[in-house]
Design an enzyme around this catalytic site. Sequence first.
Site, mmCIF file in Angstrom:
data_model
loop_
_atom_site.group_PDB
_atom_site.id
_atom_site.type_symbol
_atom_site.label_atom_id
_atom_site.label_comp_id
_atom_site.label_asym_id
_atom_site.label_seq_id
_atom_site.Cartn_x
_atom_site.Cartn_y
_atom_site.Cartn_z
ATOM 1 N N HIS A 1 0.860 -1.182 0.000
ATOM 2 C CA HIS A 1 0.000 0.000 0.000
ATOM 3 C C HIS A 1 0.890 1.223 0.000
ATOM 4 C CE1 HIS A 1 -3.235 2.726 1.115
ATOM 5 N NE2 HIS A 1 -4.055 1.759 0.773
ATOM 6 N N ASP B 1 -7.987 -5.507 0.408
ATOM 7 C CA ASP B 1 -8.494 -6.362 -0.669
ATOM 8 C C ASP B 1 -8.105 -7.819 -0.515
ATOM 9 O OD1 ASP B 1 -9.773 -4.384 -2.163
ATOM 10 O OD2 ASP B 1 -7.845 -3.647 -2.839
#
Length: 431
Positions: free
Chosen positions: A308, A365
């Site tokens: 991320h 996710d």
Amino acid sequence: MSTTANIELDGKTYTLPTVVGTEQEKAIDISNLRAVSGYITLDDGYGNTGSCQSKITFIDGDQGILRYRGIPIEELAEKSTFVETSYLVIYGHLPNRTELRGFSDLLTKYQYLHEDMRFHFQGFPAGGHPMPILSAMINAASCFDTDLMNWHWGKRHEFDVYAARLLSQVRTIAAFSYRKSHGLPLIYPKKSYKYTANFLHMMFSMPYEDFELRPEVVRALDLIFLLHADHEQNCSTATVRLVASSQANLFASASAGVCALWGPLHGGANQAVVEMLEQIHKEGDDGSKFIAAAKDKNSGRRLMGFGHRIYKNYDPRAKIIKRACDQVLSALNINDPLLEIAKHLEAAALRDSYFVERKLYPNVDFYSGIIMRALGVPVEMFPVVFAIGRMPGWIANYKEIMEEPKSRIYRPRQVYMGPTLNHFVPIEERV
Ligand code: ACO
């Protein structure tokens, strides 16, 4: 503590103001730098650029903290609902009973699409991906409402209606997109159902045969929406703000957000995670071969659902979703081999120096796709579910930019690296 920054350029010193946020985040305000020095700043991918001051969401990526309007995501996940959290994100405070009732009533009132929009759905080919349908239909919805087409920031009192209309209709459009792409009859929303139950009803009921709304299924999907409600200046939200800064209407701005969200490096990652896990399963790999490929820069593979830009620690949403994933699968009595592969991949990656050194942890996710699979949501709908969840964040960011008295159109600069002055050569003289 110094409240200015000095920068030396071409032998001259320029003093720039600094800004300190409420969570002590520090920034140098360079907005006047070019005017005084001729220099701009260069930050490819905006990794170190604050594009705005915002009061909506706080993230500390090193500590793994996420708060909406100051409230930790863990508390909201445990105690709130998507609709209540949407109100919080958009309006800045938790609603009292009257405010929540009024907001829910608006969502119910505006859940229907203009009937003529059905013909637009018919124009899409069977099997068309629901993300472009969603984006196109959100944008098209403004054509069916002359008030919205002529709406401008000056008429702020009408914002509440358009915000509720968008938040409500995105769910109707999303469900219709799915029904259309599968050649199924469209199912209309029911007044008596709450937000998430209604979405499941429009997705899975058949004429004269209502889908069984199991509370654990409704709650799990509501949680997924809530966990996605906002995430400060990510690719899609920054896109919404960029479009909004031109004073485009709310629906046009949100439609652009859907396009930005679609890519596999952003909202398309949940779909990519499940496809990756299915491939690993099909190849009989326990994940080791895939991890080796993900570390090899020439393989073109990445461990989807890992890494991320902001989180250099465990994404707090991933922790919540991993727990929910275990609960949903056991409540529904589902034994999904992909969950075992995912857990194995996670454990292996968290031990591997490649991922440890780069601080690559599971993001939201990584497990959300497995939950949605268990709920019967088809894989191509995963980014659509993400888009519904992110809608309150986009609306809140739109509102913030609209209400900013000094709001200017977004217009980044560039450093030009192309040819210097050149001249036109007639075609017969070209080599
Ligand atoms: N698998 C393998 N290596 C990775 C991964 C990954 N998932 N993510 C990053 N890396 C590596 C990069 O190759 C790079 O290595 P290097 O320093 O040796 O060159 C290093 O880690 C830094 O990666 P960047 O791409 O520079 O990180 P960036 O902040 O630009 O990208 C992103 C973040 C796009 C999320 C990236 O980690 C990624 O592609 N992850 C997989 C896709 C994904 O899960 N996206 C969902 C994000 S969350 C969301 O949108 C809800």
